[in-house]
Design an enzyme around this catalytic site. Structure first.
Site, PDB file in Angstrom:
ATOM      1  N   LYS A   1      -3.425  -7.324 -16.610  1.00  0.00           N
ATOM      2  CA  LYS A   1      -2.954  -6.930 -17.934  1.00  0.00           C
ATOM      3  C   LYS A   1      -3.603  -7.737 -19.055  1.00  0.00           C
ATOM      4  O   LYS A   1      -3.909  -7.207 -20.121  1.00  0.00           O
ATOM      5  CB  LYS A   1      -1.432  -7.058 -17.993  1.00  0.00           C
ATOM      6  CG  LYS A   1      -0.694  -6.019 -17.154  1.00  0.00           C
ATOM      7  CD  LYS A   1       0.808  -6.184 -17.283  1.00  0.00           C
ATOM      8  CE  LYS A   1       1.560  -5.048 -16.618  1.00  0.00           C
ATOM      9  NZ  LYS A   1       1.299  -4.917 -15.200  1.00  0.00           N
TER      10      LYS A   1
ATOM     11  N   GLU B   1       4.762 -10.923 -24.793  1.00  0.00           N
ATOM     12  CA  GLU B   1       4.671  -9.806 -25.731  1.00  0.00           C
ATOM     13  C   GLU B   1       5.904  -9.766 -26.615  1.00  0.00           C
ATOM     14  O   GLU B   1       6.998 -10.174 -26.206  1.00  0.00           O
ATOM     15  CB  GLU B   1       4.616  -8.461 -24.977  1.00  0.00           C
ATOM     16  CG  GLU B   1       3.312  -8.133 -24.325  1.00  0.00           C
ATOM     17  CD  GLU B   1       3.355  -6.760 -23.672  1.00  0.00           C
ATOM     18  OE1 GLU B   1       4.449  -6.149 -23.629  1.00  0.00           O
ATOM     19  OE2 GLU B   1       2.310  -6.301 -23.206  1.00  0.00           O
TER      20      GLU B   1
ATOM     21  N   HIS C   1      13.058   0.279 -15.152  1.00  0.00           N
ATOM     22  CA  HIS C   1      11.609   0.402 -15.355  1.00  0.00           C
ATOM     23  C   HIS C   1      10.971   1.486 -14.486  1.00  0.00           C
ATOM     24  O   HIS C   1       9.753   1.554 -14.388  1.00  0.00           O
ATOM     25  CB  HIS C   1      10.907  -0.941 -15.111  1.00  0.00           C
ATOM     26  CG  HIS C   1      11.426  -2.052 -15.979  1.00  0.00           C
ATOM     27  ND1 HIS C   1      11.192  -2.113 -17.334  1.00  0.00           N
ATOM     28  CD2 HIS C   1      12.178  -3.144 -15.671  1.00  0.00           C
ATOM     29  CE1 HIS C   1      11.758  -3.200 -17.819  1.00  0.00           C
ATOM     30  NE2 HIS C   1      12.363  -3.830 -16.849  1.00  0.00           N
TER      31      HIS C   1
ATOM     32  N   ARG D   1      -5.513   6.259 -11.959  1.00  0.00           N
ATOM     33  CA  ARG D   1      -5.240   7.230 -10.900  1.00  0.00           C
ATOM     34  C   ARG D   1      -4.530   8.429 -11.520  1.00  0.00           C
ATOM     35  O   ARG D   1      -4.203   8.434 -12.707  1.00  0.00           O
ATOM     36  CB  ARG D   1      -4.340   6.614  -9.832  1.00  0.00           C
ATOM     37  CG  ARG D   1      -3.059   6.017 -10.420  1.00  0.00           C
ATOM     38  CD  ARG D   1      -2.097   5.543  -9.367  1.00  0.00           C
ATOM     39  NE  ARG D   1      -1.024   4.739  -9.912  1.00  0.00           N
ATOM     40  CZ  ARG D   1       0.047   5.183 -10.526  1.00  0.00           C
ATOM     41  NH1 ARG D   1       0.200   6.486 -10.699  1.00  0.00           N
ATOM     42  NH2 ARG D   1       0.979   4.372 -10.966  1.00  0.00           N
TER      43      ARG D   1
END
Length: 617
Positions: free
Chosen positions: A116, A200, A235, A297
Site C-alpha cells: 500500500k 491515514e 470490511h 484482478r
C-alpha cells in the site's frame, strides 16, 4: 484466440469463466480438491484434475500441482479467477516461465500495487489524489504517533501488506494510539509476515467507490465506470451497485480519469479495479475522493459492471490475453440503467453471522434475476472455503427499480437446512435509507437492529405455518381449536410448532410464503414447522448448563477438563469454521460435569459439547 484454458480456482468464479470460455470455443480444464470432486464446476469443464486434499494450502494454493495439471492436460493458458493465487506475482511469473499464457495482470503491476505504501507513492507521482497520511520508512512508534497527531484524529492505522480488514485499527484520540499501534503491528506480522504500517486520515462518512479499468498490450486503457461498494460488514462487501448513487457527470469524469492514470502508471494489462475512499458527508465531490488501493484482478462484483455496460469482462480478459486489442474504445462505452449485486452467504445473522455448513436439501432462487452460484441443490457447503452460496444480480432502468428487484429477489431465496443471510439482504435492500441512496460503510452497523431478523418467527410466519397445516389439523380435534361466541362465526385456531416452539395461532395467508417438506419459506427466512406434538416439552432452559455447538466446525482448543471448577465467562473450548473462531464460555460459576469436546474433532451444529453444573464439585 486461446484454445485451451486451465482455471486455477473453484466454485462460482470457475463456473463463470467456463460459461464464457465455452461460448468462445475454448476447451476448459478444472482443477479441484478431493472434497470438491462432485461440484458443478468440475462436471461443467471439459476436463478435470484433482490436485490435492480439502485444505487450500494442499490444493488450490499448490503452484507446483497447478502447473503439473496444465502440462498434463495440454492447457495453453491459466486463468486464476479471484482470491487464491490471482494476485501472486510469483505464480504469474512461473506460469509465463512455463510457456503458458497468464490471464491476469502483469507480474510487475501486481508487485507495484501489492504494497500500500509503495502504491500510494506511485499514485502521487502520477497525479492521482491519495488520502492524507504518512507513508514514510521511519516506523518508530514515536514518529508514527507524531504523524498521527499532525494529521488529526480520528486516524486509521493500516498494515502496509494488509488486506481483508486485517492489520487495521481506528484511533479516535492520542491516548489510544500506542496500544492500537502495537496491536495492529502484532496482527500484521502474524497475518502477512510484515509489521510495517501507514497512517491515514479516517473518513467519518466513508464511501467505497471503485472504478473498473482494462488495459491491453497495445497501450490502450479504458474505464468501464464506477461501482459503489459501501455496504460492508467488518470490511467485507455485502451489496454492490453500479453506478454510484449521487455521482454527477463531472465527479465521475474526474474519478474515472484518475483511475485510468493509475492504471497507466503501472503499464496495466487486463482487468483491474482502482479503489477510492470518498468522504460522503457532503455528497460526492471530486476533491473529497482519494485513491486507496488497486486490485490487480477481476472482482467478485464485476457482474454489476457487465449489467450496466452490456460487456462480458471475462471475454475481454481472454481476448486481451490472446493478444487482441480491447473490444471497445472509451467513446463506445456507456452506462445503461442501474445494477445491484448481493452476496448470499451460508451464515446466520441471528448468531452474529456465524458460518453455517451442511447439505443443501433445498436451494431455490427466484426467476428473472442473474444468479452466479458455485453450488446446487443436493450439494453441500463445506467448512473449508468461502461461505458464499451465490451472487444475486439485478438490473433496472432506475436505482429505485433495481433496489426493489434486489429486495424481492433476496426475499424469494429458499435454502434449507443451511442458514443464510437472505432475510438480512432483503431487509437491507428495502431499508428507506438504502433506497434513498444514503449509504456509507457504517450503514449496516448503524441499522443492525432493523436489518438482522429476529430469532423467533413473526406472528405472520406463525399464522402462515398454521394455514399450511390446516388440512391436517382438520382431521385432528386436538390440533384444531374452534373458539365459540354467540352470534359470531367460529374462529379456527391451530396448535402449531415453528422452529421447535409451540404456538396456537389463527391461520393467515402470507404473501410470497411457500411451504415445502415441513419448511416454511418467507421473506428470505426458513422455518421448520408442523402440528404441535402431544409430547412437546419445550426447549431447554437457559440455565441448564449445556453448551451446544453454535455452528458446525472443528474443535481447536479445549483448555479445561472434566471436574474442573470454572467461573462465569471462563473459556471452555474454541471452535473454528471457515477461518472464523468462536469461543464457548461458562454460563455461570460451577463445575465441568461433562466434556464431550475433543481437540481436533469435527462437530455438528447443535450437539452438546460440555455441561456445567452449579457448585464447587
Amino acid at each position: 484466440m486461446i484454445e485451451s484454458l486451465l482455471i486455477a480456482n473453484r466454485g462460482e468464479i470457475a463456473r463463470r469463466i467456463i460459461r464464457t470460455a465455452r461460448a468462445l470455443g475454448i476447451r476448459t480444464i478444472a482443477v479441484h480438491s478431493d472434497v470438491d470432486a462432485d461440484m458443478p464446476f468440475v462436471r461443467e469443464a471439459d476436463e478435470a484434475v484433482c490436485i490435492g486434499t480439502a485444505a487450500a494450502a494442499d490444493s488450490y494454493l499448490r503452484q507446483d500441482r497447478l502447473l503439473e495439471a496444465a502440462r498434463a492436460t495440454g492447457a495453453e493458458a491459466i486463468h486464476p479467477g479471484y482470491g487464491f493465487l490471482s494476485e501472486n506475482a510469483g505464480f504469474a511469473e512461473a506460469v509465463v516461465a512455463a510457456g503458458l499464457v497468464w490471464v491476469g495482470a502483469p507480474p510487475a503491476a501486481i508487485r507495484a500495487m501489492g504494497l500500500k505504501d509503495a502504491a500510494k507513492a506511485r499514485m502521487i507521482a502520477a497525479g492521482v489524489p491519495v488520502t492524507p497520511g504518512y507513508l514514510g520508512e521511519d516506523q518508530a512508534p514515536e514518529r508514527l504517533q507524531a504523524e498521527a497527531d499532525a494529521i488529526g484524529y480520528p486516524v486509521l492505522i493500516k498494515a502496509v501488506a494488509g488486506g481483508g480488514g486485517k492489520g487495521m485499527r481506528q484511533v479516535d484520540a492520542p491516548a489510544a494510539f500506542a496500544e492500537a499501534l502495537a496491536s495492529c503491528k502484532r496482527e500484521a506480522a502474524a497475518s502477512f509476515g510484515d509489521d510495517r504500517v501507514l497512517i491515514e486520515k479516517y473518513i467519518l462518512s466513508p464511501r467505497h467507490i471503485e472504478v473498473q479499468v482494462f488495459g491491453d498490450t497495445f497501450g490502450n486503457v479504458v474505464h468501464l465506470f464506477e461501482r459503489d461498494c459501501s455496504l460492508q460488514r467488518r470490511h467485507q462487501k455485502v451489496i454492490e451497485e453500479a453506478p454510484a448513487p449521487g455521482m454527477d457527470d463531472a465527479t465521475r469524469a474526474a474519478v474515472c480519469d484518475a483511475a485510468v492514470r493509475a492504471a497507466r502508471a503501472v503499464d496495466y494489462v487486463g482487468a483491474g479495479t482502482i479503489e477510492f475512499i470518498a468522504d460522503g458527508s457532503a455528497g460526492l465531490r471530486a476533491d473529497r475522493i482519494w485513491f486507496m488501493e488497486m486490485n490487480t484482478r477481476l472482482q467478485v462484483e464485476h457482474p454489476v459492471t457487465e449489467a450496466i455496460t452490456g460487456q462480458d469482462l471475462v471475454e475481454w480478459q481472454l481476448r486481451v490475453a490472446s493478444g487482441e486489442p480491447l473490444p471497445k474504445t472509451q467513446d463506445e462505452l456507456a452506462i445503461r440503467g442501474w445494477a445491484m449485486e448481493a452476496r448470499l452467504y451460508a451464515e446466520n445473522p441471528v448468531t452474529g453471522f456465524l458460518p453455517s455448513t451442511g447439505t443443501l436439501d433445498r436451494l431455490r432462487f427466484p426467476a428473472g434475476v442473474r444468479v452466479d452460484s458455485g453450488v446446487e441443490e443436493g450439494g453441500a457447503v463445506t467448512p473449508f472455503y468461502d461461505p458464499m452460496i451465490a451472487k444475486l444480480i439485478v438490473h433496472g432502468a432506475t436505482r429505485a427499480q433495481a433496489a426493489r428487484r434486489l429486495a424481492t429477489a433476496a426475499a424469494g431465496v429458499q435454502v434449507w437446512p443451511v442458514k443464510t443471510n437472505a432475510a438480512f439482504l432483503a431487509r437491507a435492500a428495502a431499508h428507506p435509507d438504502f433506497v434513498a441512496g444514503q449509504v456509507d460503510t457504517g450503514f449496516i452497523a448503524r441499522h443492525a437492529d432493523a436489518l438482522i431478523p429476529p430469532a423467533e418467527p413473526s406472528p405472520a410466519v406463525v399464522g402462515a405455518a398454521a394455514a399450511a397445516i390446516v388440512p391436517a389439523a382438520g382431521a385432528d380435534p386436538w390440533s384444531a381449536l374452534h373458539g365459540f361466541r354467540v352470534n359470531a362465526a367460529p374462529v379456527l385456531h391451530v396448535a402449531v410448532e415453528v422452529g421447535g416452539t409451540p404456538y396456537v395461532a389463527e391461520p393467515a395467508r402470507l404473501a410470497r410464503a411457500e411451504a415445502a417438506d415441513g419448511v416454511l419459506f418467507a421473506n428470505g427466512e426458513a422455518w421448520a414447522f408442523g402440528p404441535r406434538r402431544a409430547d412437546h416439552v419445550g426447549a431447554a432452559g437457559e440455565g441448564d448448563g449445556a453448551l451446544l455447538a453454535p455452528m458446525p466446525g472443528r474443535v481447536i482448543a479445549v483448555p479445561v477438563v472434566e471436574g474442573q471448577v470454572v467461573t462465569r465467562g471462563e473459556r471452555l473450548l474454541v471452535l473454528e469454521a471457515m477461518k472464523m473462531e468462536q469461543a464457548l464460555v461458562a454460563p455461570f460459576d460451577g463445575v465441568v460435569a461433562e466434556l464431550k469436546a475433543v481437540e481436533g474433532a469435527q462437530v455438528s451444529e447443535g450437539v452438546v459439547l460440555a455441561r456445567i453444573v452449579a457448585g464447587e464439585g
